[in-house]
Design an enzyme around this catalytic site. Structure first.
Site, PDB file in Angstrom:
ATOM      1  N   TYR A  57       0.827  -1.218   0.000  1.00  0.00           N
ATOM      2  CA  TYR A  57       0.000   0.000   0.000  1.00  0.00           C
ATOM      3  C   TYR A  57       0.859   1.266   0.000  1.00  0.00           C
ATOM      4  O   TYR A  57       0.469   2.288  -0.565  1.00  0.00           O
ATOM      5  CB  TYR A  57      -0.964   0.000   1.196  1.00  0.00           C
ATOM      6  CG  TYR A  57      -2.189  -0.845   0.923  1.00  0.00           C
ATOM      7  CD1 TYR A  57      -3.346  -0.278   0.386  1.00  0.00           C
ATOM      8  CD2 TYR A  57      -2.175  -2.213   1.163  1.00  0.00           C
ATOM      9  CE1 TYR A  57      -4.456  -1.051   0.112  1.00  0.00           C
ATOM     10  CE2 TYR A  57      -3.278  -3.000   0.896  1.00  0.00           C
ATOM     11  CZ  TYR A  57      -4.420  -2.422   0.375  1.00  0.00           C
ATOM     12  OH  TYR A  57      -5.521  -3.189   0.094  1.00  0.00           O
TER      13      TYR A  57
ATOM     14  N   GLU B  62      -8.250  -6.870   5.040  1.00  0.00           N
ATOM     15  CA  GLU B  62      -7.460  -7.978   4.477  1.00  0.00           C
ATOM     16  C   GLU B  62      -6.778  -8.804   5.575  1.00  0.00           C
ATOM     17  O   GLU B  62      -6.710 -10.029   5.482  1.00  0.00           O
ATOM     18  CB  GLU B  62      -6.441  -7.422   3.458  1.00  0.00           C
ATOM     19  CG  GLU B  62      -7.147  -6.992   2.181  1.00  0.00           C
ATOM     20  CD  GLU B  62      -6.376  -6.022   1.291  1.00  0.00           C
ATOM     21  OE1 GLU B  62      -5.142  -5.976   1.376  1.00  0.00           O
ATOM     22  OE2 GLU B  62      -7.028  -5.300   0.501  1.00  0.00           O
TER      23      GLU B  62
END
Ligand SMILES: Cc1cc2nc3c(=O)[nH]c(=O)nc-3n(C[C@H](O)[C@H](O)[C@H](O)COP(=O)(O)OP(=O)(O)OC[C@H]3O[C@@H](n4cnc5c(N)ncnc54)[C@H](O)[C@@H]3O)c2cc1C
Ligand code: HEM
Length: 311
Positions: A95, A137
């Site tokens: 990310y 997640e």
């Protein structure tokens, strides 16, 4: 937490970013994949070469910005995206890479310096969304790992059987190389498979529906070799033409929400072409269940010549 000034800044730039949507997303992917080439083994490079670049990511950030006052409306979509990410073993550090390239891309495409408050506002919005997704997640990874026979990330499998269903379609039977247990899954779910693609010289992941009900011993996928303008699909062609019994591949755990919602009701399964693969698993799942209970009426309609648009 975004300040109200940051929210206003973001809302004001949405139309500009939307107008430049394709430019921004193409720029972003090119920038990121050329500077971090190892990410080519995570992204679908077929999407890059056929022009249908994976624009989903930047578009989703825009959608988040549009709903910045109430992002909860996006939760069902976010869950679906996170399932796809988990299936591709996307991890928290990824990310930071994506965030960095996205912000630099906005800055470079709009010719706004990185220090500008506008980039700061987009950075804050991205951070918020990323934190939500990383958390979602993390929970999915933990759930997968604790299931009987489950795992998270990539696991090595061996092709134990290969059946030519037609000239263009092969079924591959896959067993874990570690010979340990396999998890149960819902008929209709898919796995990601990652293989080395000789014509590219690096690995590529793709999703394939499981084409049998769970049996505890093997997974089966049924792959149609894609071919458009004489160009063979990277992964489907490698699986269909080149990979044989004994070859190894990486597989992620079964994922996805496509399933029979209520097995006690009458179910009509309608599909076409290679799209029948999840239906075959569902049908098998329904009939297995029916051995112990009463048999529901199952209509199974398929046609490989079904028109794209229904009259
Ligand atoms: C949830 C899910 C489940 C799936 N289940 C199945 C399944 O059960 N069975 C199955 O077979 N597939 C399934 N798919 C599709 C599969 O994931 C792949 O997309 C498919 O196998 C094609 O991948 P590829 O690498 O072979 O093609 P890619 O290389 O990704 O190419 C995609 C298409 O573009 C064409 N193309 C690429 N480059 C060019 C070019 N330069 N000029 C012209 N055309 C070009 C290719 O020929 C191909 O048709 C599923 C997908 C999803 C998301
Ligand atoms: C806030 C950040 C992110 C958002 C909003 C986002 C959004 C999306 C969306 C909407 C999809 C399409 C889902 C689908 O097709 O079902 C997707 C797929 C995908 N995402 Fe993300 N994503 C983010 C971060 C990341 C990161 C950090 C990575 C890894 C580097 C990543 C890699 C992928 C990959 C590989 C796919 C599959 C699509 C393809 O390969 O073409 N994403 N993402």
């Amino acid at each position: 937490m975004l300040t109200s000034q940051q929210k206003t800044l973001i809302q004001q730039t949405i139309p500009v970013l939307k107008a430049n949507g394709t430019v921004l997303t193409d720029y972003f992917y090119h920038r990121m994949l050329s500077q971090v080439p190892e990410l080519r083994e995570t992204f679908n490079m077929g999407h890059q070469r056929d022009g249908k670049q994976a624009k989903a990511l930047a578009n989703a950030v825009l959608a988040y910005a549009e709903n910045i006052d109430d992002p909860s409306v996006l939760l069902p979509v976010i869950t679906m995206i996170c399932q796809k990410h988990v299936s591709l073993n996307i991890q928290a550090p990824d990310y930071s890479i994506v965030g960095e390239h996205l912000l630099h891309s906005i800055s470079e495409v709009l010719s706004v310096p990185m220090e500008d408050e506008l980039i700061g506002a987009w950075g804050a919005a991205y951070q918020e969304l990323a934190a939500l997704m990383i958390d979602t997640e993390k929970k999915i990874y933990a759930q997968l790992a604790k299931e009987q026979g489950g795992w998270s990330g990539w696991r090595e499998f061996t092709i134990v059987k290969k059946v030519a269903e037609t000239a263009k379609v092969s079924s591959l039977y896959l067993a874990p190389t570690d010979n340990l247990a396999l998890p149960d899954y819902l008929p209709g779910q898919y796995i990601s498979v990652r293989i080395n693609v000789p014509s590219l010289g690096y690995k590529q992941p793709r999703q394939y529906s499981l084409s049998t009900a769970p049996n505890g011993q093997f997974f089966r996928i049924t792959v149609k070799e894609e071919m458009l303008s004489q160009e063979p699909g990277y992964v489907s062609s490698t699986l269909h033409q080149q990979m044989q019994v004994g070859d190894l591949l990486e597989v992620s755990a079964p994922m996805g929400d496509f399933r029979v919602k209520d097995a006690t009701k009458h179910n009509v399964l309608i599909s076409a072409g290679i799209g029948i693969t999840p239906m075959v698993a569902m049908l098998e799942g329904l009939t297995q269940k029916d051995n112990s209970t009463s048999l529901p009426a199952i209509s199974f309609f398929m046609s490989h010549k079904m028109p794209h648009t229904m009259p």
